[in-house]
Design a protein around this motif. Structure first.
Motif, PDB file in Angstrom:
ATOM      1  N   UNK A   1     -17.219  49.730  50.993  1.00  0.00           N
ATOM      2  CA  UNK A   1     -15.952  49.007  50.868  1.00  0.00           C
ATOM      3  C   UNK A   1     -16.026  47.635  51.553  1.00  0.00           C
ATOM      4  N   UNK A   2     -16.621  47.581  52.738  1.00  0.00           N
ATOM      5  CA  UNK A   2     -16.780  46.298  53.444  1.00  0.00           C
ATOM      6  C   UNK A   2     -18.156  45.697  53.131  1.00  0.00           C
ATOM      7  N   UNK A   3     -18.501  45.793  51.849  1.00  0.00           N
ATOM      8  CA  UNK A   3     -19.745  45.307  51.265  1.00  0.00           C
ATOM      9  C   UNK A   3     -20.065  43.870  51.723  1.00  0.00           C
ATOM     10  N   UNK A   4     -21.227  43.675  52.294  1.00  0.00           N
ATOM     11  CA  UNK A   4     -21.613  42.338  52.769  1.00  0.00           C
ATOM     12  C   UNK A   4     -21.618  41.282  51.659  1.00  0.00           C
ATOM     13  N   UNK A   5     -21.742  41.708  50.411  1.00  0.00           N
ATOM     14  CA  UNK A   5     -21.706  40.752  49.293  1.00  0.00           C
ATOM     15  C   UNK A   5     -20.323  40.098  49.176  1.00  0.00           C
ATOM     16  N   UNK A   6     -19.286  40.818  49.609  1.00  0.00           N
ATOM     17  CA  UNK A   6     -17.903  40.345  49.424  1.00  0.00           C
ATOM     18  C   UNK A   6     -17.148  40.127  50.721  1.00  0.00           C
ATOM     19  N   UNK A   7     -17.638  40.725  51.808  1.00  0.00           N
ATOM     20  CA  UNK A   7     -16.848  40.833  53.042  1.00  0.00           C
ATOM     21  C   UNK A   7     -16.270  39.517  53.524  1.00  0.00           C
ATOM     22  N   UNK A   8     -17.081  38.484  53.472  1.00  0.00           N
ATOM     23  CA  UNK A   8     -16.655  37.212  54.068  1.00  0.00           C
ATOM     24  C   UNK A   8     -15.451  36.594  53.366  1.00  0.00           C
ATOM     25  N   UNK A   9     -15.180  37.024  52.136  1.00  0.00           N
ATOM     26  CA  UNK A   9     -14.022  36.496  51.389  1.00  0.00           C
ATOM     27  C   UNK A   9     -12.820  37.429  51.447  1.00  0.00           C
ATOM     28  N   UNK A  10     -12.897  38.506  52.221  1.00  0.00           N
ATOM     29  CA  UNK A  10     -11.807  39.486  52.213  1.00  0.00           C
ATOM     30  C   UNK A  10     -10.620  39.069  53.076  1.00  0.00           C
ATOM     31  N   UNK A  11     -10.845  38.152  54.000  1.00  0.00           N
ATOM     32  CA  UNK A  11      -9.740  37.678  54.827  1.00  0.00           C
ATOM     33  C   UNK A  11      -9.451  38.595  56.004  1.00  0.00           C
ATOM     34  N   UNK A  12      -8.452  38.213  56.786  1.00  0.00           N
ATOM     35  CA  UNK A  12      -8.200  38.880  58.066  1.00  0.00           C
ATOM     36  C   UNK A  12      -7.736  40.328  57.939  1.00  0.00           C
ATOM     37  N   UNK A  13      -7.278  40.738  56.742  1.00  0.00           N
ATOM     38  CA  UNK A  13      -6.870  42.142  56.561  1.00  0.00           C
ATOM     39  C   UNK A  13      -8.042  43.086  56.842  1.00  0.00           C
ATOM     40  N   UNK A  14      -9.258  42.576  56.680  1.00  0.00           N
ATOM     41  CA  UNK A  14     -10.449  43.405  56.916  1.00  0.00           C
ATOM     42  C   UNK A  14     -10.771  43.563  58.405  1.00  0.00           C
TER      43      UNK A  14
END
Ligand code: DHB
Length: 368
Positions: A232-245
């Motif tokens: 779910x917190x996939x490094x491919x996408x994580x940086x664009x998930x925002x502070x909710x993560x």
């Protein structure tokens, strides 16, 4: 004297469609491995043939058949999702072609053919650690939410059984379709049930959508924590998930933030070769899969042959960017560390920061 025939690896991946990031990550990692280790092994020139199965198992099966019959590949590899791996297993068995599973992660895959060797992970392997962590950290009730197919069902089962064994309460078990899932109605249900935490598994590429809707529905503000497998917190996408993560706790076998020299070197080289793309756990499965193939070919002295190659893959022990791993000779599955991680911001970027480790975890899903 005659030139040795090339050694062909048929790499079947989802390069387009919902799982395209898996294909992009694994192809990049395989090419990085070859750039770093050369394209000649034990006198054989290694040829990588990449095919896009669009993550449809019927297409995976047809491509595998063509690669074996027409291209006469020495090894099949890739397999972005479980149904693809299951579709190709009988072809591997009948043609005695090793099938190196670099992504798909349902426990039972390795039991589908004696020619399958896995370098990714299994959902039981990573889910149990989180079910031990949660009740010790104030989480007494959980709703599970998983993609409704092999790996999701594995994650749900192994998380729930262990969490209940530890005294936790499962308030509900929810399953969403793999294709085009709409998380909204499920998250509404979770809000109504108001558990201490929501446990999620969705495959690589779908995590950002879950995170976004979790935030939009104010789940965190309603006092519901998000815990998940690292898919779910996939490094491919994580940086664009925002502070909710921020603060989300997950368990998994690989983080791009893994603090080892080998990983720092891997991440740096991968980013340099791929316009700064951060490698994820799929990339590491592909990179290590190439390593396993190269070493097996060396062990056969360049001769190859399906049975000899699988024998050469069994029992390999090495340091991966994820940490120390080995290929269990009995199960042909990977044994590895499982890390507990928390999403933190460092230098303006989001990372899965490891804070605890379970060493040498075997897949608990194996019956034999
Ligand atoms: C599978 C696919 C994924 O993208 C993932 O993160 C885990 C498992 C699978 O289909 O097995």
């Amino acid at each position: 004297f005659a030139q040795a025939a090339p050694f062909k690896i048929g790499l079947i991946l989802p390069m387009t469609g919902q799982q395209a990031t898996t294909g992009r990550q694994i192809e990049a990692a395989a090419r990085l491995w070859m750039a770093q280790n050369g394209d000649t092994v034990a006198g054989r020139k290694v040829e990588l043939i990449v095919k896009d199965d669009t993550s449809l198992p019927d297409v995976t099966r047809r491509l595998a058949q063509e690669l074996v019959v027409n291209d006469k590949v020495d090894v099949l590899a890739g397999m972005g999702i479980t149904p693809s791996a299951m579709a190709v297993a009988p072809i591997a068995t009948q043609s005695k072609t090793p099938l190196v599973v670099m992504a798909a992660a349902t426990s039972s895959i390795t039991e589908a053919s004696p020619f399958i060797v896995r370098t990714s992970f299994t959902l039981p392997q990573v889910s149990v650690a989180l079910a031990d962590w949660a009740p010790k950290n104030g989480i007494k009730s959980v709703v599970t939410l998983v993609s409704d197919y092999g790996p999701g069902i594995d994650a749900e089962k192994y998380f729930a059984e262990r969490f209940q064994f530890n005294g936790g309460k499962i308030a509900d078990k929810l399953r969403v379709p793999l294709r085009n899932p709409d998380f909204a109605p499920f998250l509404q249900k979770v809000r109504d049930l108001k558990p201490d935490a929501l446990f999620v598994f969705v495959p690589s590429g779908a995590g950002a959508a879950v995170m976004k809707q979790f935030g939009e529905r104010g789940m965190d503000k309603a006092g519901i924590k998000l815990i998940a497998t690292g898919d779910v917190t996939d490094d491919d996408q994580l940086n664009d998930m925002g502070d909710v993560a921020l603060g989300v706790v997950t368990s998994h076998h690989y983080s791009a933030a893994h603090p080892s020299a080998a990983n720092k070197k891997f991440v740096e080289a991968f980013q340099k070769a791929n316009k700064n793309l951060r490698p994820n756990f799929m990339a590491v499965g592909g990179y290590d899969g190439m390593r396993v193939i190269y070493e097996a070919l060396k062990k056969t002295g360049g001769k190859g042959g399906g049975e000899a190659l699988v024998a050469g893959m069994k029992g390999q022990v090495f340091e991966s960017p994820r940490g120390p791993v080995f290929i269990d000779a009995q199960t042909r599955d990977i044994v590895q560390n499982v890390y507990l991680r928390k999403v933190e911001k460092k230098d303006g970027q989001l990372w899965n920061v490891e804070f605890d480790v379970l060493k040498d975890v075997k897949d608990p899903g194996k019956t034999k």
